[in-house]
Design a protein around this motif. Structure first.
Motif, PDB file in Angstrom:
ATOM      1  N   TYR A 194       0.804  -1.231   0.000  1.00 21.12           N
ATOM      2  CA  TYR A 194       0.000   0.000   0.000  1.00 21.12           C
ATOM      3  C   TYR A 194       0.830   1.272   0.000  1.00 21.12           C
ATOM      4  CZ  TYR A 194      -3.963  -3.022   0.506  1.00 21.12           C
ATOM      5  OH  TYR A 194      -4.902  -3.978   0.272  1.00 21.12           O
ATOM      6  N   ASN A 195       2.172   1.094  -0.188  1.00 21.26           N
ATOM      7  CA  ASN A 195       2.995   2.281  -0.352  1.00 21.26           C
ATOM      8  C   ASN A 195       2.969   3.231   0.841  1.00 21.26           C
ATOM      9  OD1 ASN A 195       4.791   3.266  -2.183  1.00 21.26           O
ATOM     10  ND2 ASN A 195       3.270   3.119  -3.852  1.00 21.26           N
ATOM     11  N   VAL A 196       3.077   2.659   2.032  1.00 28.47           N
ATOM     12  CA  VAL A 196       3.167   3.471   3.242  1.00 28.47           C
ATOM     13  C   VAL A 196       4.360   2.960   4.041  1.00 28.47           C
ATOM     14  CG1 VAL A 196       0.665   3.879   3.321  1.00 28.47           C
ATOM     15  CG2 VAL A 196       1.632   1.953   4.592  1.00 28.47           C
ATOM     16  N   GLU A 197       4.688   3.635   5.142  1.00 27.95           N
ATOM     17  CA  GLU A 197       5.764   3.175   6.017  1.00 27.95           C
ATOM     18  C   GLU A 197       5.215   2.137   6.995  1.00 27.95           C
ATOM     19  OE1 GLU A 197       8.920   4.124   5.811  1.00 27.95           O
ATOM     20  OE2 GLU A 197       8.336   5.346   4.078  1.00 27.95           O
ATOM     21  N   PRO A 198       6.027   1.155   7.408  1.00 27.97           N
ATOM     22  CA  PRO A 198       5.546   0.206   8.419  1.00 27.97           C
ATOM     23  C   PRO A 198       5.045   0.911   9.695  1.00 27.97           C
ATOM     24  CG  PRO A 198       7.595  -0.579   7.487  1.00 27.97           C
ATOM     25  CD  PRO A 198       7.372   0.790   6.917  1.00 27.97           C
ATOM     26  N   SER A 199       5.612   2.074  10.000  1.00 20.10           N
ATOM     27  CA  SER A 199       5.160   2.812  11.201  1.00 20.10           C
ATOM     28  C   SER A 199       3.754   3.391  11.031  1.00 20.10           C
ATOM     29  CB  SER A 199       6.136   3.950  11.501  1.00 20.10           C
ATOM     30  OG  SER A 199       6.164   4.842  10.394  1.00 20.10           O
ATOM     31  N   GLN A 200       3.218   3.314   9.807  1.00 21.18           N
ATOM     32  CA  GLN A 200       1.856   3.810   9.562  1.00 21.18           C
ATOM     33  C   GLN A 200       0.833   2.669   9.508  1.00 21.18           C
ATOM     34  OE1 GLN A 200       3.187   5.838   5.944  1.00 21.18           O
ATOM     35  NE2 GLN A 200       2.527   7.792   6.819  1.00 21.18           N
ATOM     36  N   VAL A 201       1.273   1.461   9.938  1.00 25.27           N
ATOM     37  CA  VAL A 201       0.401   0.290   9.860  1.00 25.27           C
ATOM     38  C   VAL A 201       0.228  -0.314  11.257  1.00 25.27           C
ATOM     39  CG1 VAL A 201       0.050  -1.970   8.772  1.00 25.27           C
ATOM     40  CG2 VAL A 201       1.401  -0.219   7.581  1.00 25.27           C
ATOM     41  N   PHE A 202      -1.007  -0.721  11.567  1.00 18.34           N
ATOM     42  CA  PHE A 202      -1.277  -1.450  12.809  1.00 18.34           C
ATOM     43  C   PHE A 202      -1.963  -2.762  12.450  1.00 18.34           C
ATOM     44  CE2 PHE A 202      -4.027  -2.705  16.311  1.00 18.34           C
ATOM     45  CZ  PHE A 202      -3.154  -2.637  17.386  1.00 18.34           C
ATOM     46  N   CYS A 203      -1.583  -3.846  13.160  1.00 19.91           N
ATOM     47  CA  CYS A 203      -2.229  -5.137  12.931  1.00 19.91           C
ATOM     48  C   CYS A 203      -2.991  -5.566  14.174  1.00 19.91           C
ATOM     49  CB  CYS A 203      -1.191  -6.202  12.589  1.00 19.91           C
ATOM     50  SG  CYS A 203      -0.290  -5.835  11.076  1.00 19.91           S
ATOM     51  N   GLY A 204      -4.189  -6.071  13.975  1.00 19.83           N
ATOM     52  CA  GLY A 204      -5.027  -6.458  15.107  1.00 19.83           C
ATOM     53  C   GLY A 204      -5.669  -7.816  14.928  1.00 19.83           C
ATOM     54  N   ASN A 205      -6.227  -8.293  16.034  1.00 22.81           N
ATOM     55  CA  ASN A 205      -6.913  -9.580  16.065  1.00 22.81           C
ATOM     56  C   ASN A 205      -8.327  -9.390  15.481  1.00 22.81           C
ATOM     57  OD1 ASN A 205      -7.410 -12.284  16.797  1.00 22.81           O
ATOM     58  ND2 ASN A 205      -8.256 -11.660  18.755  1.00 22.81           N
ATOM     59  N   GLY A 206      -8.380  -9.212  14.174  1.00 18.95           N
ATOM     60  CA  GLY A 206      -9.632  -8.846  13.512  1.00 18.95           C
ATOM     61  C   GLY A 206      -9.804  -7.339  13.601  1.00 18.95           C
ATOM     62  N   SER A 207     -10.558  -6.753  12.654  1.00 17.49           N
ATOM     63  CA  SER A 207     -10.768  -5.310  12.804  1.00 17.49           C
ATOM     64  C   SER A 207     -11.690  -5.029  13.976  1.00 17.49           C
ATOM     65  CB  SER A 207     -11.236  -4.640  11.512  1.00 17.49           C
ATOM     66  OG  SER A 207     -12.328  -5.281  10.971  1.00 17.49           O
ATOM     67  N   ASP A 208     -12.451  -6.020  14.427  1.00 21.41           N
ATOM     68  CA  ASP A 208     -13.256  -5.822  15.638  1.00 21.41           C
ATOM     69  C   ASP A 208     -12.364  -5.438  16.827  1.00 21.41           C
ATOM     70  OD1 ASP A 208     -15.547  -6.348  14.235  1.00 21.41           O
ATOM     71  OD2 ASP A 208     -15.982  -8.267  15.192  1.00 21.41           O
ATOM     72  N   GLU A 209     -11.181  -6.046  16.917  1.00 17.87           N
ATOM     73  CA  GLU A 209     -10.271  -5.654  18.000  1.00 17.87           C
ATOM     74  C   GLU A 209      -9.815  -4.200  17.810  1.00 17.87           C
ATOM     75  OE1 GLU A 209      -6.163  -6.773  18.127  1.00 17.87           O
ATOM     76  OE2 GLU A 209      -6.034  -6.463  20.277  1.00 17.87           O
ATOM     77  N   ILE A 210      -9.532  -3.846  16.564  1.00 18.22           N
ATOM     78  CA  ILE A 210      -9.069  -2.479  16.309  1.00 18.22           C
ATOM     79  C   ILE A 210     -10.157  -1.471  16.693  1.00 18.22           C
ATOM     80  CG2 ILE A 210      -8.195  -0.883  14.551  1.00 18.22           C
ATOM     81  CD1 ILE A 210      -6.972  -3.282  13.114  1.00 18.22           C
ATOM     82  N   ILE A 211     -11.397  -1.825  16.424  1.00 24.06           N
ATOM     83  CA  ILE A 211     -12.507  -0.937  16.798  1.00 24.06           C
ATOM     84  C   ILE A 211     -12.502  -0.711  18.315  1.00 24.06           C
ATOM     85  CG2 ILE A 211     -15.036  -0.768  16.912  1.00 24.06           C
ATOM     86  CD1 ILE A 211     -15.019  -2.288  14.134  1.00 24.06           C
ATOM     87  N   ALA A 212     -12.347  -1.796  19.077  1.00 22.08           N
ATOM     88  CA  ALA A 212     -12.304  -1.653  20.547  1.00 22.08           C
ATOM     89  C   ALA A 212     -11.116  -0.788  20.966  1.00 22.08           C
ATOM     90  CB  ALA A 212     -12.232  -3.032  21.199  1.00 22.08           C
ATOM     91  N   LEU A 213      -9.972  -0.977  20.287  1.00 24.95           N
ATOM     92  CA  LEU A 213      -8.775  -0.205  20.640  1.00 24.95           C
ATOM     93  C   LEU A 213      -8.924   1.279  20.313  1.00 24.95           C
ATOM     94  CD1 LEU A 213      -5.943  -2.655  19.526  1.00 24.95           C
ATOM     95  CD2 LEU A 213      -6.594  -2.046  21.863  1.00 24.95           C
ATOM     96  N   LEU A 214      -9.671   1.591  19.272  1.00 23.89           N
ATOM     97  CA  LEU A 214      -9.903   2.999  18.935  1.00 23.89           C
ATOM     98  C   LEU A 214     -10.592   3.703  20.103  1.00 23.89           C
ATOM     99  CD1 LEU A 214     -11.154   2.671  15.242  1.00 23.89           C
ATOM    100  CD2 LEU A 214      -8.962   3.588  16.008  1.00 23.89           C
ATOM    101  N   PHE A 215     -11.580   2.999  20.683  1.00 27.46           N
ATOM    102  CA  PHE A 215     -12.260   3.580  21.839  1.00 27.46           C
ATOM    103  C   PHE A 215     -11.292   3.694  23.020  1.00 27.46           C
ATOM    104  CE2 PHE A 215     -15.861   2.436  19.280  1.00 27.46           C
ATOM    105  CZ  PHE A 215     -16.781   3.434  19.572  1.00 27.46           C
ATOM    106  N   ARG A 216     -10.513   2.633  23.244  1.00 28.79           N
ATOM    107  CA  ARG A 216      -9.593   2.640  24.385  1.00 28.79           C
ATOM    108  C   ARG A 216      -8.570   3.763  24.274  1.00 28.79           C
ATOM    109  NH1 ARG A 216      -6.436  -2.875  25.780  1.00 28.79           N
ATOM    110  NH2 ARG A 216      -8.361  -4.038  25.490  1.00 28.79           N
ATOM    111  N   ALA A 217      -8.056   3.971  23.062  1.00 30.43           N
ATOM    112  CA  ALA A 217      -6.947   4.907  22.894  1.00 30.43           C
ATOM    113  C   ALA A 217      -7.413   6.347  22.713  1.00 30.43           C
ATOM    114  CB  ALA A 217      -6.107   4.483  21.691  1.00 30.43           C
ATOM    115  N   PHE A 218      -8.550   6.546  22.058  1.00 34.11           N
ATOM    116  CA  PHE A 218      -8.863   7.905  21.592  1.00 34.11           C
ATOM    117  C   PHE A 218     -10.145   8.516  22.154  1.00 34.11           C
ATOM    118  CE2 PHE A 218      -6.515   5.889  17.981  1.00 34.11           C
ATOM    119  CZ  PHE A 218      -5.347   6.628  18.140  1.00 34.11           C
TER     120      PHE A 218
END
Ligand SMILES: *Cc1c(COP(=O)(O)O)cnc(C)c1O
Length: 351
Positions: free
Chosen positions: A72-96
């Motif tokens: 996707y032509n980005v830096e590895p520092s611009q990528v996050f990997c999660g246990n399904g995007s459902d986990e990422i959704i929960a983390l968005l709430f936790r972090a932000f």
């Protein structure tokens, strides 16, 4: 008794019905991909050294991150990997999203967001789409909020908000703009908001291997954003959130982009065919940019969406019906294989 009051009162998110693996069914109720994952996934599983499982996995899924960055032509520092995007959704709430903050979403949309908001004591404000499900960005901007969440293409409508409108939102909005692109690989043309992360420090794009890569079973989601947002997600995740097997399989699937392209092509043809068949039976079925179609049964056939769902289930064909505001008497049918569509069509013809 022991749960926190807001958890006690929470209406749980209800996932689609999952039949036993050995049951012969046509399963068109969870937007899973009807085609198998890449043969490279099978190869990776066959050659996987099981003795490695005694170790913890790479904590940040480094190799998968690098693979995603290069595709996707980005830096590895611009990528996050999660246990399904459902986990990422929960983390968005936790972090932000602090308690008592406000998120704005179009309605209808993916209902997990409402559940996640309630778990984290965040207020979801819904802005109804037009009757034909168009998202109104002026209306989204008019509500004071800390974050706007857009599912694009939207679920369960299958409609795409043009990337120009998403870009305009990014320009005018100061809060966090979360764009859930679970279905973007099924959209036509250059529809992704991904390039916006380079200009806008408040934009985060989340994706999943579940739908387009046929990998619901491994639980792998990923997100793109500027490095500062990604670092915040990294701080909030479980230390080893993506399993070793998941990382191995994800990397193998991502390396096989030509298989992805071929499956998507097939699925789009199948989608066009199914929509045509539904229309020929009098169903109203708007064009879809996702791997499902939201349709309304014709009054002339005398059955409601719910009755059709139940009659199909008796024949071991599973679809989903909705009956909430704006979604009265709607069927959501995931796109199956050509053979599955044909079987569905034959059953619907007799109803
Ligand atoms: C399916 C889906 C997800 C969940 O994806 P997973 O990676 O399987 O957790 C997220 N968002 C939307 C809109 C979806 O339809």
């Amino acid at each position: 008794m022991y749960a926190k009051p807001h958890i006690r009162e929470l209406a749980p998110y209800i996932p689609g019905f999952q039949p036993a693996a050995d049951q012969q069914v046509i399963k068109l109720n969870s937007n899973e991909n009807p085609y198998p994952p890449s043969p490279q996934v099978q190869k990776a599983l066959q050659t996987f050294d099981y003795s490695l499982l005694r170790r913890y996995p790479n904590a940040t899924a480094e190799y998968v991150r690098e693979e995603l960055a290069s595709i996707y032509n980005v830096e590895p520092s611009q990528v996050f990997c999660g246990n399904g995007s459902d986990e990422i959704i929960a983390l968005l709430f936790r972090a932000f999203l602090p308690e008592e903050s406000t998120i704005v979403l179009p309605y209808p949309t993916y209902s997990l967001y409402k559940t996640a908001a309630r778990i984290h004591r965040v207020h979801p404000e819904f802005v109804a789409t037009s009757a034909d499900f168009r998202v109104d960005i002026e209306a989204l901007l008019a509500v004071p909020s800390d974050a706007i969440i857009l599912v694009n293409p939207n679920a369960p409508t299958g409609l795409l908000l043009p990337v120009e409108s998403v870009a305009e939102l990014a320009r005018r909005y100061k809060g966090l703009l979360i764009i859930d692109e679970a279905y973007i690989d099924f959209a036509d043309g250059a529809a992704t908001a991904l390039p916006l992360i380079h200009e806008h420090p408040n934009v985060i794009v989340i994706r999943t291997l579940s739908k387009s890569y046929s990998l619901c079973g491994i639980r792998f989601g990923y997100a793109f954003a500027n490095a500062e947002l990604i670092q915040s997600l990294d701080k909030c995740k479980d230390s080893y959130n993506v399993s070793m097997l998941t990382q191995t399989i994800a990397a193998a699937a991502l390396r096989d982009q030509s298989y992805l392209a071929a499956t998507i092509q097939r699925l789009k043809e199948s989608r066009r065919e199914l929509i045509g068949q539904l229309r020929s039976l009098g169903y109203s079925a708007p064009d879809s940019q996702a791997n499902f179609v939201l349709c309304t049964p014709p009054a002339s056939r005398g059955l409601t969406a719910r009755q059709i769902t139940e009659k199909l289930a008796e024949q071991h064909v599973y679809v989903r019906y909705f009956d909430s505001p704006l979604l009265e008497d709607k069927l959501r049918i995931s796109i199956g294989t050509e053979e599955e569509n044909e079987r569905l069509f034959q059953l619907l013809r007799t109803m």
